[in-house]
Design an enzyme around this catalytic site. Structure first.
Site, mmCIF file in Angstrom:
data_model
loop_
_atom_site.group_PDB
_atom_site.id
_atom_site.type_symbol
_atom_site.label_atom_id
_atom_site.label_comp_id
_atom_site.label_asym_id
_atom_site.label_seq_id
_atom_site.Cartn_x
_atom_site.Cartn_y
_atom_site.Cartn_z
ATOM 1 N N ILE A 116 -12.460 11.361 42.161
ATOM 2 C CA ILE A 116 -13.321 10.910 43.172
ATOM 3 C C ILE A 116 -14.521 11.190 43.015
ATOM 4 O O ILE A 116 -15.553 10.538 43.110
ATOM 5 C CB ILE A 116 -12.392 10.757 44.564
ATOM 6 C CG1 ILE A 116 -11.236 9.979 44.634
ATOM 7 C CG2 ILE A 116 -13.227 10.478 45.732
ATOM 8 C CD1 ILE A 116 -10.367 10.223 45.835
ATOM 9 N N THR A 166 -4.431 20.699 46.747
ATOM 10 C CA THR A 166 -3.328 20.574 47.191
ATOM 11 C C THR A 166 -2.125 21.879 46.897
ATOM 12 O O THR A 166 -2.388 22.320 45.798
ATOM 13 C CB THR A 166 -2.349 19.402 46.995
ATOM 14 O OG1 THR A 166 -2.203 19.140 45.406
ATOM 15 C CG2 THR A 166 -2.946 18.087 47.545
ATOM 16 N N TYR A 176 -1.710 20.612 53.820
ATOM 17 C CA TYR A 176 -2.489 19.686 53.457
ATOM 18 C C TYR A 176 -3.077 18.715 54.675
ATOM 19 O O TYR A 176 -4.255 18.449 54.868
ATOM 20 C CB TYR A 176 -2.340 18.857 52.383
ATOM 21 C CG TYR A 176 -3.215 17.920 51.593
ATOM 22 C CD1 TYR A 176 -4.574 18.242 50.984
ATOM 23 C CD2 TYR A 176 -3.050 16.617 51.963
ATOM 24 C CE1 TYR A 176 -5.163 17.307 50.379
ATOM 25 C CE2 TYR A 176 -4.015 15.615 51.447
ATOM 26 C CZ TYR A 176 -5.040 16.048 50.600
ATOM 27 O OH TYR A 176 -5.750 15.026 50.103
#
Length: 240
Positions: free
Chosen positions: A20, A86, A147
């Site tokens: 991203i 994560t 997370y």
């Protein structure tokens, strides 16, 4: 021709080497922004943007990166706090190390990415901060207690920064992606991926470029000049 007004704006993207982050860097460059990105490595292939090796968990590292970016590109208008990791497991199995790693990158790392730049934004009375949260930060997710907690914290951080920064003309918002096609989600087991896809009304995972456009909107001094303290969900109606 209409424009988002990002031409020649200096914008920093953390975790911009791939996924991203790389999509955000690419789109902002195409819009004429002067883009710098930080990451633990800067060999992802984008040779046009200024890549700076830095660790978001280390405030001194980010402060040094900020000095280099400002020296080479000029005063920073926008920060995109994108870096994240994560360490998934069911809650009883999460170790202190799992908690510390995710908290350090996903929550403290966001704060440390913003801190070196924000006083300059206040002085110039202009700036936009966008932090990447997650659908998990709003609805939770099995196996992602740590997370999800950090991504919820990011939303709280942006809402508070929005209130602090408003008097200085500095905005702060969050983007909460759903499941997006990245290296992280491509590692999901195929049967689980199919199950998730069926739960998404769009019947597909999102694309990194779709997150990049959401970020560009929130950075824009034209399109979102009165938008601050908000969470922009980009999840194909998976969570509304």
């Amino acid at each position: 021709m209409l424009s988002l007004g990002l031409e020649d704006k200096v914008i920093v993207v953390t975790g911009g080497n791939r996924g991203i982050g790389a999509a955000i860097v690419k789109l902002l460059q195409e819009m004429g922004a002067k883009v710098a990105f930080t990451d633990l490595a800067t060999d992802g292939g984008n040779t046009e943007a200024l890549g700076v090796v830095a660790n978001v968990t280390d405030l001194e590292s980010m402060t040094a990166a900020a000095a280099e970016i400002t020296d080479k590109l000029g005063p920073v208008y926008g920060v995109v706090a994108n870096a994240g990791i994560t360490k998934d497991n069911f809650f009883p199995k999460l170790t202190p190390a799992d908690w510390d790693a995710v908290l350090n990158v996903n929550l403290k790392g966001v704060a440390y990415s913003i801190k070196p730049f924000i006083e300059g934004m206040y002085e110039r009375k202009a700036g936009s901060i966008v932090a990447i949260s997650s659908i998990s930060g709003e609805r939770g997710n099995v196996g992602q207690t740590n997370y999800s907690a950090t991504k919820a914290g990011v939303i709280g951080m942006m809402k508070s920064l929005a209130r602090e920064g408003a008097r200085y003309g500095v905005r702060a918002n969050a983007v909460a992606p759903g499941f997006i096609d990245t290296e992280m989600t491509l590692a999901i087991r195929e049967d689980i991926r199919e199950k998730i896809t069926k739960e998404i009304p769009f019947r597909r995972f999102g694309k990194p470029e779709e997150i990049a456009w959401a970020v560009a909107f929130l950075l824009s001094p034209v399109a979102s000049s009165y938008v601050t303290g908000e969470v922009l969900r980009v999840n194909g109606a998976h969570h509304t």
